[in-house]
Design a protein around this motif. Structure first.
Motif, PDB file in Angstrom:
ATOM      1  N   ARG A 127      -5.406 -11.700  -9.590  1.00 53.35           N
ATOM      2  CA  ARG A 127      -4.505 -11.191  -8.561  1.00 53.35           C
ATOM      3  C   ARG A 127      -3.164 -10.784  -9.166  1.00 53.35           C
ATOM      4  NH1 ARG A 127      -0.630 -12.697  -4.897  1.00 53.35           N
ATOM      5  NH2 ARG A 127      -0.316 -14.669  -5.959  1.00 53.35           N
ATOM      6  N   ARG A 128      -2.668 -11.566 -10.122  1.00 51.38           N
ATOM      7  CA  ARG A 128      -1.394 -11.242 -10.746  1.00 51.38           C
ATOM      8  C   ARG A 128      -1.519  -9.988 -11.614  1.00 51.38           C
ATOM      9  NH1 ARG A 128       2.066 -15.018  -9.625  1.00 51.38           N
ATOM     10  NH2 ARG A 128       3.584 -14.340 -11.178  1.00 51.38           N
ATOM     11  N   ASN A 131      -1.343  -7.092  -9.352  1.00 51.64           N
ATOM     12  CA  ASN A 131       0.024  -6.829  -8.903  1.00 51.64           C
ATOM     13  C   ASN A 131       0.823  -6.061  -9.953  1.00 51.64           C
ATOM     14  OD1 ASN A 131      -0.373  -8.044  -6.436  1.00 51.64           O
ATOM     15  ND2 ASN A 131       0.397 -10.043  -7.097  1.00 51.64           N
ATOM     16  N   ARG A 134      -0.144  -2.564  -9.523  1.00 47.72           N
ATOM     17  CA  ARG A 134       0.527  -1.988  -8.362  1.00 47.72           C
ATOM     18  C   ARG A 134       1.949  -1.561  -8.708  1.00 47.72           C
ATOM     19  NH1 ARG A 134      -0.780  -3.093  -2.999  1.00 47.72           N
ATOM     20  NH2 ARG A 134      -2.850  -3.974  -2.672  1.00 47.72           N
ATOM     21  N   ALA A 135       2.599  -2.343  -9.583  1.00 48.14           N
ATOM     22  CA  ALA A 135       4.029  -2.165  -9.824  1.00 48.14           C
ATOM     23  C   ALA A 135       4.357  -1.138 -10.891  1.00 48.14           C
ATOM     24  CB  ALA A 135       4.649  -3.512 -10.208  1.00 48.14           C
ATOM     25  N   ASP A 256       4.094 -10.953  -9.191  1.00 51.28           N
ATOM     26  CA  ASP A 256       4.245 -11.307  -7.776  1.00 51.28           C
ATOM     27  C   ASP A 256       3.940 -10.102  -6.889  1.00 51.28           C
ATOM     28  OD1 ASP A 256       5.034 -13.897  -8.244  1.00 51.28           O
ATOM     29  OD2 ASP A 256       7.176 -13.526  -7.959  1.00 51.28           O
ATOM     30  N   LEU A 257       3.573 -10.411  -5.653  1.00 51.42           N
ATOM     31  CA  LEU A 257       3.509  -9.399  -4.602  1.00 51.42           C
ATOM     32  C   LEU A 257       4.550  -9.754  -3.549  1.00 51.42           C
ATOM     33  CD1 LEU A 257       2.321  -6.914  -3.232  1.00 51.42           C
ATOM     34  CD2 LEU A 257       0.606  -8.391  -2.176  1.00 51.42           C
ATOM     35  N   TRP A 259       6.329  -8.825   0.082  1.00 48.67           N
ATOM     36  CA  TRP A 259       6.325  -8.083   1.336  1.00 48.67           C
ATOM     37  C   TRP A 259       7.776  -7.896   1.764  1.00 48.67           C
ATOM     38  CZ3 TRP A 259       2.431 -10.834   5.178  1.00 48.67           C
ATOM     39  CH2 TRP A 259       1.107 -10.590   4.758  1.00 48.67           C
ATOM     40  N   ALA A 278       5.308  -6.313  -7.671  1.00 52.90           N
ATOM     41  CA  ALA A 278       4.670  -5.348  -6.779  1.00 52.90           C
ATOM     42  C   ALA A 278       5.260  -5.517  -5.386  1.00 52.90           C
ATOM     43  CB  ALA A 278       3.166  -5.569  -6.745  1.00 52.90           C
ATOM     44  N   ILE A 280       5.112  -4.304  -1.171  1.00 55.30           N
ATOM     45  CA  ILE A 280       4.604  -3.587   0.004  1.00 55.30           C
ATOM     46  C   ILE A 280       5.728  -3.572   1.025  1.00 55.30           C
ATOM     47  CG2 ILE A 280       2.920  -3.525   1.873  1.00 55.30           C
ATOM     48  CD1 ILE A 280       0.920  -4.874   0.072  1.00 55.30           C
ATOM     49  N   PRO A 320       0.758 -12.326  -0.024  1.00 56.71           N
ATOM     50  CA  PRO A 320       2.049 -12.197  -0.711  1.00 56.71           C
ATOM     51  C   PRO A 320       2.433 -13.487  -1.439  1.00 56.71           C
ATOM     52  CG  PRO A 320       2.421 -12.772   1.569  1.00 56.71           C
ATOM     53  CD  PRO A 320       0.913 -12.705   1.387  1.00 56.71           C
ATOM     54  N   ASP A 321       3.320 -13.342  -2.413  1.00 56.26           N
ATOM     55  CA  ASP A 321       3.928 -14.508  -3.067  1.00 56.26           C
ATOM     56  C   ASP A 321       5.248 -14.862  -2.409  1.00 56.26           C
ATOM     57  OD1 ASP A 321       2.174 -15.063  -5.547  1.00 56.26           O
ATOM     58  OD2 ASP A 321       2.471 -12.901  -5.599  1.00 56.26           O
TER      59      ASP A 321
END
Length: 403
Positions: A127-128, A131, A134-135, A256-257, A259, A278, A280, A320-321
Motif C-alpha cells: 500500500r505504501r 502511494n 500516486r505521488a 502516506d495517503l 485525504w 499521496a 486525494i 487514508p493514513d
C-alpha cells in the motif's frame, strides 16, 4: 563461520573472472533456482535455494568453507548484502557487483532514471509503494510474489498510470510489456519483475539536475504560502497559520495517503503533496476542484481530485493514513474516524462546535487535543490591523497506531 563469503550480482551477462573464481572455490552456494543451475556452480557444493535471506545467513554462518550467494542485479541495492552484514550473523562479505535490475529496466525502456523514485513492494509494504506511485511521476517498483504488477494496478484504481513491466531481466525469457495500469490485473506476470510506473503531468526540467528524485530547487521556499500563491482569496479554514498548524499536526510523509476533505483552493492539498505524500482532494464544489487542480499543476505535484459530497463520496476511496477535514462538520469527521486513520485534523468556528467534534473523536478512541489559533495581519507601514481570524484546531490521534 564460513571462511569466506562472496556475494555475486547477476544481471544475465557472463560472469566476471572474480565471480568465476569465487564460484569455483565454493563449498556452499545460495541463490534462486535459476542461479543454482548456472554451469559455473560446482557439482559438489552444498546448494541452498534462497527464500528467507536470514535463514540462509544462519546456514552460512555455521558453514566451514567458502560460501557464495548469488543475487539478481546489484546485491547492495535493496539486496541481500544488508541482511548478510547484520551484526547477528557476524559475516564479512566481499561483493562482486552487477548492473541493478532498476538500471536495466530503465535501459530497456530507453529512459533516464536519475529523476525516479525506487520502492520495494512486499505484501506488508504494498500500500505504501502504491502511494509513492500516486505521488510521483516516475517510480520503479521492485516487486515480490503477491505484490506485483496486477496488485499495483488494482490499488491504483482511479489514477491513470502507464506500466513498463520488465520480467526475468537478463534471462532468455526476458520480456518487456507496456500497458496502462488498469490492464495489469488482466495478465499473469512472471517473477522476478520490475515495474516502471509513469504518469501525471510533469514539470519541465531544464537539465539533468543535481540530485536523484525531485529537485528541491523547483519547490517554493517555505510552507503555508500566502493566498496570492494560490490564485487569490482563500476560504475560512485555509489561513496561513491554520494551514501550517494542520500540516504540522498531521505530519504527512512519503508512503502516506492524505485525504483533504473540503479542499477549497487546494492550498493544503498542494502543500501536503509537496511532502512526498499521496493526496486525494475532495470537494463538492466543481470550481474548488478546478482551483485545486490549478494549484497542483502550478507547483508540479500529483494528486487525485474527487468531486462529490462527503461523507458519501468517501466510501470507495482507499484507506487514508492522515486526514484533514476542511469542511462538512461533525458528520464528516465521524465518518472519517470510522475509517481509522492514524491522525485527523479539523477546525471549528465556535467552542460548541469544537466540543461536539472532540466528543465524537473521543468516542471513536482518538486522543484529542484542541488549541485556539488566532492570527492578526498587520499593515507594517502603519502597524494597524488589516485582518483577524480565530479558529479552534482539533487533532485526533489513535494511540494504538504508529505515530
Amino acid at each position: 563461520m564460513a571462511d569466506r563469503v562472496t556475494v555475486i550480482g547477476w544481471d544475465g551477462s557472463p560472469l566476471t573472472e572474480a565471480a568465476r573464481s569465487a564460484l569455483g572455490a565454493a563449498t556452499l552456494v545460495a541463490g534462486a533456482a535459476h542461479h543454482l543451475t548456472l554451469p559455473e556452480v560446482p557439482g559438489g557444493a552444498e546448494r541452498i535455494r534462497l527464500g528467507s535471506v536470514a535463514l540462509a545467513a544462519r546456514r552460512i554462518a555455521g558453514h566451514r568453507g567458502s560460501a557464495v550467494v548469488l543475487a539478481d542485479g546489484d546485491p547492495g541495492f535493496f539486496g541481500v548484502v544488508r541482511t548478510l552484514r547484520a551484526p547477528e550473523f557476524g559475516l564479512e562479505v566481499e561483493v562482486v557487483p552487477a548492473v541493478s535490475s532498476v538500471a536495466a529496466a530503465f535501459a530497456r525502456a530507453g529512459m533516464p532514471w536519475d529523476d525516479a523514485h525506487v520502492v520495494v513492494a512486499h505484501r506488508r509494504s504494498l500500500r505504501r509503494a502504491v502511494n509513492v506511485c500516486r505521488a510521483h511521476t516516475k517510480v520503479a517498483v521492485l516487486t515480490s510474489p503477491g505484490a506485483g504488477p496486477a496488485e499495483l494496478g488494482l490499488l491504483l484504481e482511479g489514477v491513470h498510470r502507464t506500466f513498463v513491466i520488465c520480467e526475468e531481466l537478463g534471462t532468455a525469457r526476458e520480456r518487456v510489456t507496456i500497458l496502462t495500469s488498469d490492464k495489469a490485473a488482466d495478465h499473469t506476470w512472471r517473477d522476478p519483475n520490475v515495474v516502471i510506473v509513469i504518469g501525471g503531468f510533469v514539470a519541465a526540467a531544464e537539465d539533468g539536475g543535481w540530485i536523484a528524485g525531485r529537485d528541491p530547487a523547483t519547490e517554493p521556499r517555505g510552507w503555508a504560502l500566502p493566498a496570492e500563491a494560490y490564485g487569490g482569496a482563500l476560504g475560512e479554514g485555509e489561513t496561513d497559520l491554520l494551514r501550517a498548524a494542520q500540516l504540522a499536526r498531521l505530519g504527512p510523509r512519503p508512503g502516506d495517503l492524505v485525504w483533504d476533505i473540503g479542499s477549497g483552493s487546494g492550498a493544503f492539498a498542494t502543500e501536503a503533496a509537496r511532502t512526498g505524500a499521496a493526496v486525494i482532494a475532495v470537494d463538492r464544489d466543481l470550481v474548488a476542484c478546478t482551483r485545486t487542480d490549478d494549484s497542483a499543476r502550478r507547483y508540479g505535484v500529483q494528486m487525485q481530485i474527487v468531486h462529490g459530497d462527503a461523507p458519501h463520496v468517501l466510501e470507495n476511496l482507499p484507506e487514508p493514513d492522515v486526514v484533514r477535514v476542511g469542511g462538512g462538520g461533525a458528520e464528516v469527521v465521524s465518518a472519517v474516524a470510522d475509517r481509522r486513520p492514524q491522525r485527523i485534523v479539523t477546525h471549528a468556528a465556535t467552542r460548541d462546535a469544537a466540543e461536539l467534534v472532540g466528543r465524537d473523536l473521543t468516542e471513536h478512541g482518538y486522543q484529542v487535543a484542541c488549541a485556539l489559533i488566532q492570527s492578526v495581519e498587520l499593515d507594517t507601514r502603519a502597524w494597524t490591523e488589516t485582518e483577524r481570524s480565530v479558529a479552534f484546531l482539533l487533532t485526533g490521534r489513535l494511540p494504538d497506531r504508529n505515530p
